[in-house]
Every structure is written in C-alpha cells, then in structure tokens.
Enzyme design. Structure first.
Site, PDB file in Angstrom:
ATOM      1  CB  CYS A  74      -0.949  -0.010   1.196  1.00  0.00           C
ATOM      2  SG  CYS A  74      -0.148  -0.337   2.792  1.00  0.00           S
ATOM      3  CG  HIS A  95      -0.070   3.287   6.116  1.00  0.00           C
ATOM      4  ND1 HIS A  95       0.128   2.641   7.314  1.00  0.00           N
ATOM      5  CD2 HIS A  95      -0.283   2.298   5.205  1.00  0.00           C
ATOM      6  CE1 HIS A  95       0.051   1.327   7.140  1.00  0.00           C
ATOM      7  NE2 HIS A  95      -0.205   1.102   5.866  1.00  0.00           N
TER       8      HIS A  95
END
Length: 354
Positions: free
Chosen positions: A141, A221
């Site tokens: 990711c 994140h």
C-alpha cells in the site's frame, strides 16, 4: 466476450476486496475463493460465490463447520486463468509450485519479495512490462502511493529526489483486540525503511529515501514528503502534475478533512463499500513549493489502495487490455474512483474517473 476466469486464494483484508472488485469487471468472472478459515470472515461469503479449501486440513475443518465446499485449491485452479494470492505474508511463495503445476497466471501481493516474481507492479508506471508475464507482484500500500505520487512528478520532469517520513498504522482495525501500540510510537529499526527500495523495483531511477514509524492508530497511513525538484517551479505546476495523474484525489482542511479519521468518515458518507478509499488523498492546502523544493502530505488507506492495481495486473498478465490507460479507465469506472471527492463538477482524465 470470453471473460478472464479469476480465482482468489485468501479471503482476508485484501482478498475480499479483490473478490468484490472482480465481480464488478465486465471482462472477468470470479470462479471462487479459497481459504482455511471457518469463522465469520468466510461465512460472510456464503452464497456469494463458490468456496474452496486451500488445504486438505482446511477442507475437513470447513466441512465440519457446516460450510458447503466446492473442492480444494487444486480444483479451483483447474478452472482458473489467473489466481490472485492474498494469503498472509510469505505464504504465497510456498504456493507457487501449485500455481505453476496448474498453469495459471499469478498475482501476488506486496508481502512477498520482489525476487519471488521478478516483477513488481503499479499500473500507471509499468503496465507494459507486465504484459504477457506469468506472474507479477502488486507492491504494498505505501509503495503504491509512493509510485503514484512521486511518479506523477517524475513523469513531467520535475522530481530530482524525494525524502519521506511515513507514519504507519499499527495493525488492521479488525485485529486491534490482539494487541497494538498505545500512547507511543515505534520507529522502524533501520533507515531507509523498506518502502523506498521497494518503490525502485517499479521506478528504478527514483532517488528516494523513506523513514517510517508505527503510530497508535489502526486506520490508514500518513506520509510527509520533502521533494527536491529539478528546477524552480510554481505551486500550480506541482498541483497540475498531481491532478494529471490517475488515482490521486485532493482533500482540503477547509472542508473539515483535518485528520485521518475525518477522511475515513467521508468515504462512508460517499457510500464506499467498507468505507474504502482506493485513491491517494493529498491535502491540497499543504502542497507547498519554495523555489526548487516542494513539500506535501497525504493519506493511504492500506486496506484498499492496492485493489485497483490488482485488477489491472490481471489484465496485464492475460493481455486482455493492451495498455494501462485502457485497463485503468475500466477499473476506475467500475469502482467509482474520483480525483476530487467533493467537487461538484469533476473532470474525467485518462486512466481516471471523477
């Protein structure tokens, strides 16, 4: 149209999202999902598509749990053109002999090393080099976001080098009861962290260094980047490069999107399945340019960002879409991806969907 027959091995955080995305593609057929679990995670899939057992032991356990099983992994592979392996980290490498024996194309996820497949994939960057290959690896990711954002600036000749700090979520939300990080932050044990070198498996000429730490949160994140440009540039030039790239969307603090959780809430309000965000969300106001330096921050929804890349990887391996723009336009349209989440009139760009 002969649809590409897709199998998914591993019905976890990524696997279930890939399965749902395959169901939306007009040129693909989901022929089944394999796993070893017997609890609510696989029971939620009952009746939606055929279920298979990844191992002989799992077949017995799933049968004893009252699940209707259509066969084992070999039975599933016998029907497939492509298998997407979304099993836990390092499990997929052990599955490769079975995939090779079945003669299927293979898409792995970022938990496996680049050496496992010899090719790492982000659709907008290197779709062409994946065409016709037997296997590829969709990068993680964070690495996907790095390639999307930094690649957008590299493509227009603006990026000389990049230095980034990543604040990673501690664990997946559904596993937060098992432990985690509270009232602290844990630095990764080395610099650079693995995401920078991983990005170079896709963009070999990218001059990038990453530093990472785990924070006390479970959703998404957060990246902070200092960018050395190739020349003095304006803020509008940098913004234009990001706007021209697919799968990057702008968010604004002026709209109340002031923290990671507010963006996740917006995804739910937009009706996104599971509250997913497939795009990289860049804070528009914080894109700052001073001479030949630029600074920006963005958000990465770790549970979903690699899903469109996985769909495009299927098309690249099978050659069912001749180029990245063709595949990405189809993928982004079926998922309903945007380049601005709140604008009233949203432009349609190549490889992107408003």
């Amino acid at each position: 149209m002969n649809k590409t027959r897709v199998a998914v091995n591993g019905y976890g955080v990524i696997g279930k999202r890939v399965a749902d995305a395959v169901l939306l593609q007009p040129d693909m057929e989901l022929i089944g999902v394999a796993d070893i679990i017997t609890d609510w995670r696989i029971r939620s899939a009952v009746g939606r598509f055929p279920l298979f057992a990844s191992t002989a032991e799992a077949r017995d356990a799933m049968g004893q749990a009252g699940l209707t099983i259509s066969g084992d992994l070999d039975d599933l592979l016998a029907q497939a053109d492509v298998v997407v392996d979304a099993t836990p980290k390092h499990v997929a490498a052990g599955n490769l002999p079975r995939y090779r024996a079945a003669g299927v194309k293979v898409v792995l996820q970022g938990g496996e090393s680049h050496d496992t497949t010899g090719h790492s994939f982000v659709a907008q960057a290197n779709y062409d080099s994946a065409l016709g290959r037997d296997m590829t690896r969709v990068v993680s990711c964070n690495t996907t976001s790095i390639v999307r954002v930094l690649g957008a600036l590299q493509n227009v000749g603006l990026l000389a080098k990049a230095r980034g700090v990543l604040i990673r979520r501690a664990t997946d939300p559904w596993e937060s009861h098992l432990g985690g990080i509270m009232n602290t932050m844990v630095p990764e044990p080395k610099i650079p962290s693995h995401q920078g070198p991983d990005a170079r498996t896709v963009l070999p000429d990218l001059d990038v260094v990453t530093i990472a730490a785990k924070g006390a949160h479970t959703q998404t994140h957060n990246h902070y980047w200092t960018l050395q440009l190739t020349r003095a540039a304006s803020r509008e030039e940098v913004l234009a490069a990001l706007r021209a790239a697919p799968r990057i969307a702008f968010i604004r603090m002026a709209d109340g999107l002031v923290a990671l959780n507010s963006t996740i809430e917006l995804m739910k309000d937009l009706g996104r399945p599971r509250g997913d965000m497939w795009e990289v969300a860049v804070w528009e106001e914080l894109v700052t340019v001073e001479g030949d330096e630029a600074y920006l921050t963005y958000q990465v929804y770790n549970e979903a960002i690699v899903v469109p890349e996985t769909i495009d990887a299927i098309r690249a391996l099978t050659g069912t879409a001749p180029d990245a723009v063709t595949s990405m336009t189809m993928t982004d349209s079926t998922l309903g991806m945007r380049q601005d989440f709140l604008a009233e009139h949203l432009p349609v760009l190549s490889g992107g969907q408003p």
